[in-house]
Design an enzyme around this catalytic site. Structure first.
Site: not given
Ligand code: NAD
Length: 498
Positions: A191, A244-246, A249, A267, A302
């Site tokens: 996804k 993605g975001s904490t 996560g 992550e 990140c």
């Molecule tokens: P996000 O958490 O908003 O979204 C990440 C993914 O989760 C997307 O595909 C999104 O559609 C999905 N998502 C969002 N809400 C959801 C829900 N309620 N249920 C299921 N899936 C859902 O993150 P973002 O804005 O796309 O990316 C930025 C974040 O990613 C930052 O916090 C960054 O630190 C993190 N990130 C971490 C790493 C790492 O390796 N640690 C690497 C890159 C980015």
């Protein structure tokens, strides 16, 4: 290497074929949902494509295809060497299609074309190649048991792996997960982020060309709340790997508990400390790294060195030099190969970053660079490189992940205080320490709670090294041979001989 010039990239962009449908069972298919959403180029604010917003039925179909492919065994039971060969071929195909893939990242994320071409795509291809080469080098274990027993520990693919990824390095973040999961013999359902489905859909198409059986690699574009949650809650997904975001996560941990207790690997965010001591052996390099590790990719990283911790005696001079580098990052059309600062991914993220800049001013930090926005030809979500000085670690801009080109500079008296500040964060992803003192370097490396600590460098990355977070930066690691462990079950087999 023969790369297009500005006009060449513009022409290629105008001819780009957008991928709009889910990729399930080896081909693009119509979504079960009639819903579509639009992707917007953040540099022009123009609609680029209308994408299927997959729903629960689409996710369910993708999982069924993935499960059927896994059970059939063509991929899951294929010799590791042969699976590896397919992944290596896919890596070559990514290289051959690098211009198109880079354009997709450039147009959807707003990142400069040369950064997309040279970093995102090359590193994604390298990850596929590395896991393709590594997978047949692994061996299982035989245990020292009494002579009449043969006991072994083997690793088996889990089955169906759900992959949910963000928009900042769309293809690369996906490949860090897809490559080890596929190498181990799993099927995947990916996804992508709402903003950036294109390159991952194209990768699935290339996987078929590379020889991957139908149904092994599926992609369901859509929103997090629908497609993402459906994958997280699916009872026939064995493992869910997320970047993605904490905040999101944590939702996947809940989804797992509400469904089949699938393994969840996360992550997540970071608020990373980059510590510069007065005895830093190479100030030029430290200045450049302090700037580039926040201003590269518009700060949407990140592992961004977003908390710059500088020893009090060198603070003013060091921060002033970082600001000089910041001034050389100038907003420009991401399609222009000369551009070194692109647009922020979308209006929501643009407003969010501006909100943090306003908060920094309100809470009393000193703005020494930027803090303002820009447009190119009256459009685009651009934010100039920004530095706040005299930040204290309790301020919002020192505690929360901004995910934009904003540095919070904090001063400290000695290494004890620096480590205390570094660890005073809910996150623990990456860190840097710049010093000539070997004891200080080792102490910092030992005591900083982060998955990766760089000494006299920052965010030094190599696919062979694990990348993962302590604390609320995540669970498990991407990259390295250890990532394969996440996508396999460990089995003990006990055989008693007659
Ligand atoms: P996000 O958490 O908003 O979204 C990440 C993914 O989760 C997307 O595909 C999104 O559609 C999905 N998502 C969002 N809400 C959801 C829900 N309620 N249920 C299921 N899936 C859902 O993150 P973002 O804005 O796309 O990316 C930025 C974040 O990613 C930052 O916090 C960054 O630190 C993190 N990130 C971490 C790493 C790492 O390796 N640690 C690497 C890159 C980015």
């Amino acid at each position: 290497m023969d790369l297009p010039d500005y006009n060449g990239w513009k022409k290629l962009a105008s001819e780009l074929e957008h991928k709009t449908k889910p990729f399930i069972g080896g081909d693009y298919v119509d979504s079960a949902s009639d819903n579509i959403y639009q992707t917007i180029n953040p540099a022009t604010e123009q609609v680029t494509a209308e994408i299927s917003a997959c729903n629960r039925d689409d996710v369910d179909m993708a999982v069924r295809y993935a499960r059927a492919a896994f059970n059939k065994g063509t991929w899951s039971r294929m010799a590791a060497r042969d699976r590896g060969a397919v992944l290596q071929k896919l890596a070559v195909l990514v290289h051959e299609n690098a211009d198109e893939l880079a354009l997709m990242e450039c147009i959807n994320v707003g990142k400069p074309i040369m950064e997309a071409r040279m970093a995102d795509i090359n590193l994604a291809s390298a990850a596929l190649k590395w896991y393709g080469e590594a997978i047949d080098k692994l061996t299982d274990e035989i245990i020292a048991t009494p002579d009449n027993v043969r006991a072994s520990i083997t690793r088996e693919p889990m089955g169906v792996v759900g992959v949910v990824v963000p928009w900042n390095f769309p293809l690369l973040m996906a490949c860090w997960k897809i490559a080890p999961a596929l190498a181990a013999g799993n099927s995947v359902v990916v996804k992508p982020s709402e903003q950036t489905p294109q390159s991952i859909l194209k990768l699935a198409e290339l996987a078929i060309k590379a020889g991957m059986p139908d149904g092994v690699f599926n992609v369901v574009p859509g929103t997090g709340i629908d497609a993402g949650a459906a994958l997280g809650l699916h009872n026939d997904v064995d493992c869910l790997t997320f970047t993605g975001s904490t905040t999101v996560g944590k939702k996947f941990l809940e989804y797992s508990g509400q469904s089949n207790m699938k393994s969840v690997w996360l992550e997540c965010g970071g608020k990373n400390p980059n510590i510069v001591m007065a005895d830093c052996p190479d100030m030029d390099k430290a200045v450049m790294n302090a700037a580039m590790n926040v201003f590269f990719n518009q700060g949407e990283i990140c592992a961004a060195a977003s908390r710059l911790l500088v020893e009090e005696s060198i603070r003013d001079e060091f921060v002033a030099r970082v600001a000089e580098i910041g001034k050389t990052r100038v907003p420009g059309d991401p399609l222009n190969p000369e551009t070194n600062l692109g647009a922020i991914v979308d209006k929501t993220q643009f407003d969010r970053i501006n909100g943090y800049i306003a908060k920094g001013k309100e809470e009393g930090a000193d703005l020494v660079l930027g803090g303002d926005t820009a447009t190119i030809n009256d459009s685009g979500y651009y934010i100039n490189p920004t530095i706040f000085q005299n930040v204290t670690n309790d301020m919002t801009i020192a505690r929360e992940e901004i995910f934009g080109p904003v540095i919070a500079a904090i001063s400290f008296k000695d290494i004890d205080e620096a480590i205390e500040i570094a660890n005073d964060s809910p996150y623990g992803l990456a860190a840097g320490i710049w010093t000539s003192n070997i004891n200080v370097a080792h102490r910092a490396a030992r005591d900083i709670q982060a998955g990766a600590v760089s000494i006299n460098s920052y965010n030094s990355i190599d696919i062979a090294l694990p990348f993962g977070g302590y604390k609320q930066s995540g669970i498990g690691v991407d990259k390295s041979i250890h990532a394969i462990e996440k996508y396999t079950n460990m089995k003990s087999t006990w055989l008693e001989l007659d």
